[in-house]
Design a protein around this motif. Structure first.
Motif, short mmCIF file in Angstrom:
data_model
loop_
_atom_site.label_atom_id
_atom_site.label_comp_id
_atom_site.label_asym_id
_atom_site.label_seq_id
_atom_site.Cartn_x
_atom_site.Cartn_y
_atom_site.Cartn_z
N VAL A 176 3.14 -5.91 3.58
CA VAL A 176 2.61 -6.66 4.60
C VAL A 176 2.47 -8.01 4.23
O VAL A 176 1.92 -8.07 2.89
CB VAL A 176 0.91 -6.25 5.00
CG1 VAL A 176 0.66 -6.78 6.19
CG2 VAL A 176 1.16 -4.57 5.44
N SER A 177 2.99 -9.15 5.00
CA SER A 177 2.82 -10.51 4.84
C SER A 177 2.25 -11.13 5.76
O SER A 177 2.59 -10.81 6.97
CB SER A 177 4.36 -11.08 4.56
OG SER A 177 4.94 -10.43 3.64
N GLU A 178 1.19 -11.83 5.58
CA GLU A 178 0.33 -12.51 6.55
C GLU A 178 0.37 -14.14 6.17
O GLU A 178 0.25 -14.50 4.87
CB GLU A 178 -0.98 -11.99 6.44
CG GLU A 178 -1.06 -10.31 6.76
CD GLU A 178 -2.42 -9.78 6.41
OE1 GLU A 178 -3.37 -10.70 6.51
OE2 GLU A 178 -2.47 -8.86 5.98
N MET A 191 0.96 -1.10 0.13
CA MET A 191 -0.14 0.08 0.02
C MET A 191 1.02 1.20 0.19
O MET A 191 1.81 1.28 0.66
CB MET A 191 -1.07 -0.08 1.09
CG MET A 191 -0.30 0.04 2.40
SD MET A 191 -1.35 -0.34 3.88
CE MET A 191 -1.57 -1.93 3.87
N ARG A 192 0.50 2.19 -0.75
CA ARG A 192 1.25 3.50 -0.69
C ARG A 192 0.51 4.26 0.08
O ARG A 192 -0.68 4.71 0.06
CB ARG A 192 1.45 3.92 -2.36
CG ARG A 192 2.17 5.29 -2.37
CD ARG A 192 2.26 5.49 -4.08
NE ARG A 192 3.06 4.44 -4.75
CZ ARG A 192 4.21 4.05 -4.54
NH1 ARG A 192 5.19 4.89 -3.61
NH2 ARG A 192 4.85 3.16 -5.08
N VAL A 212 1.99 2.80 9.57
CA VAL A 212 2.56 1.33 10.03
C VAL A 212 2.42 1.26 11.73
O VAL A 212 1.93 0.12 12.00
CB VAL A 212 4.18 1.45 9.96
CG1 VAL A 212 4.85 0.63 10.77
CG2 VAL A 212 4.61 1.23 8.62
N ALA A 213 2.08 2.61 12.38
CA ALA A 213 1.78 2.48 13.55
C ALA A 213 0.31 1.75 13.83
O ALA A 213 -0.03 0.97 14.45
CB ALA A 213 2.04 3.66 14.42
N ALA A 221 8.83 -1.78 5.50
CA ALA A 221 8.90 -0.48 4.84
C ALA A 221 9.68 -0.78 3.60
O ALA A 221 10.88 -1.33 3.82
CB ALA A 221 9.47 0.66 5.63
N SER A 222 9.65 -0.53 2.39
CA SER A 222 10.48 -0.44 1.22
C SER A 222 11.65 0.27 1.52
O SER A 222 11.49 1.28 2.18
CB SER A 222 9.50 0.20 0.09
OG SER A 222 10.47 0.09 -1.04
N GLU A 223 12.82 -0.49 1.21
CA GLU A 223 13.92 0.21 1.20
C GLU A 223 14.30 1.23 0.27
O GLU A 223 15.09 2.16 0.37
CB GLU A 223 15.24 -1.04 0.91
CG GLU A 223 15.26 -1.88 2.21
CD GLU A 223 15.74 -1.46 3.24
OE1 GLU A 223 16.68 -0.62 3.05
OE2 GLU A 223 15.63 -1.79 4.50
#
Length: 99
Positions: free
Chosen positions: A52-54, A9-10, A20-21, A42-44
């Motif tokens: 997000v990975s679930e 998501m952007r 993120v919080a 967060a993207s580098e």
């Protein structure tokens, strides 16, 4: 078989930490809802991209989690901070380290 869900998501410029919080606030209830992995990253290379990975016991567990009051509240708080650019991918988890 476990169900995997990966999303990106952007955020609006400069709002990534805030989103993120919000995403991390509700992790306590996820295990009880059937989630065994919930990783927010967060993207580098992109300062406004969240990944997000679930992993869930099943797709049904994932789908039901979206109807929990705390999930709905978090989505409502995060949406104004996002641009509307989302990607997602579903998978059947076949195995791996930590799974």
């Amino acid at each position: 078989m476990a169900y995997g869900y990966f999303a990106s998501m952007r955020t609006r410029p400069g709002r990534r930490a805030e989103v993120v919080a919000i995403l991390l606030e509700g992790v306590d209830g996820l295990r009880a809802a059937g989630c065994s992995l919930y990783a927010v990253g967060a993207s580098e290379t992109d300062p406004d991209l969240i990944l997000v990975s679930e992993i869930w016991e099943s797709k049904g567990h994932h789908d039901r989690s979206l109807h929990l009051p705390e999930t709905k509240a978090a989505i409502a708080r995060a949406m104004p901070l996002l641009t509307g650019e989302f990607t997602n991918q579903e998978m059947t988890v076949l195995g791996g380290l930590g799974v």
